[in-house]
Design an enzyme around this catalytic site. Structure first.
Site, PDB file in Angstrom:
ATOM      1  N   GLU A  27       0.906  -1.424  -0.263  1.00  0.00           N
ATOM      2  CA  GLU A  27       0.053  -0.079   0.135  1.00  0.00           C
ATOM      3  C   GLU A  27       0.905   1.304   0.007  1.00  0.00           C
ATOM      4  OE1 GLU A  27      -3.792  -1.063   2.267  1.00  0.00           O
ATOM      5  OE2 GLU A  27      -2.165  -1.380   3.594  1.00  0.00           O
ATOM      6  N   GLU A  79      -8.768   5.344   9.836  1.00  0.00           N
ATOM      7  CA  GLU A  79      -9.465   6.156  11.177  1.00  0.00           C
ATOM      8  C   GLU A  79      -8.604   7.359  11.172  1.00  0.00           C
ATOM      9  OE1 GLU A  79     -10.524   1.981  11.754  1.00  0.00           O
ATOM     10  OE2 GLU A  79      -8.737   2.910  10.752  1.00  0.00           O
ATOM     11  N   LYS A 105     -12.380   2.699   0.888  1.00  0.00           N
ATOM     12  CA  LYS A 105     -11.027   1.932   0.485  1.00  0.00           C
ATOM     13  C   LYS A 105     -11.448   1.074  -0.422  1.00  0.00           C
ATOM     14  CE  LYS A 105      -6.605   0.614   2.184  1.00  0.00           C
ATOM     15  NZ  LYS A 105      -5.886   0.672   3.457  1.00  0.00           N
TER      16      LYS A 105
END
Length: 127
Positions: A27, A79, A105
């Site tokens: 990622e 978050e 996402k």
């Protein structure tokens, strides 16, 4: 006193960004798409009556703060990204009383064929 999450609001939905947020090395290295939905509690009675931009919070300015915050710092968790967005909006716009932000996402690293992972924060300005 304004009751949180009720009343007038400025809404920005489906804001798309490409970023490197996430827990995994892939990622961070490859990045992925994120979508943000946003509601900002703002009294819109003055701009509704006057039709003057100076009496409201510009949604273009809100977008600019969201974009800058999204791009400023990589987070492991969406978050934390959402919390950073809330804090930046409260700092930038004193007229915003509350914020609801959803970070979506769609390419979350889970074995789903269709759908998306998302979180939603509800925050009220603290005095």
């Amino acid at each position: 006193m304004i009751t949180p999450f009720t009343g007038d609001r400025i809404v920005l939905n489906d804001l798309g960004f490409y970023g490197y947020h996430g827990l995994f090395n892939e990622e961070e290295r490859l990045g992925q798409r994120f979508f943000i939905d946003l509601q900002c509690g703002v009294d819109l009675s003055a701009p509704g009556s006057t039709d003057e931009i100076g009496h409201t919070v510009s949604y273009a300015d809100i977008y600019d703060v969201v974009k800058a915050t999204f791009e400023a710092k990589r987070t492991k968790l969406i978050e934390a990204l959402a919390q950073n967005i809330c804090a930046a909006l409260f700092e930038a716009f004193s007229d915003i009383n509350w914020v609801i932000v959803r970070v979506r996402k769609p390419e979350a690293p889970i074995a789903m064929v269709r759908g998306e992972a998302a979180i939603e924060l509800h925050r009220v300005r603290s005095d």
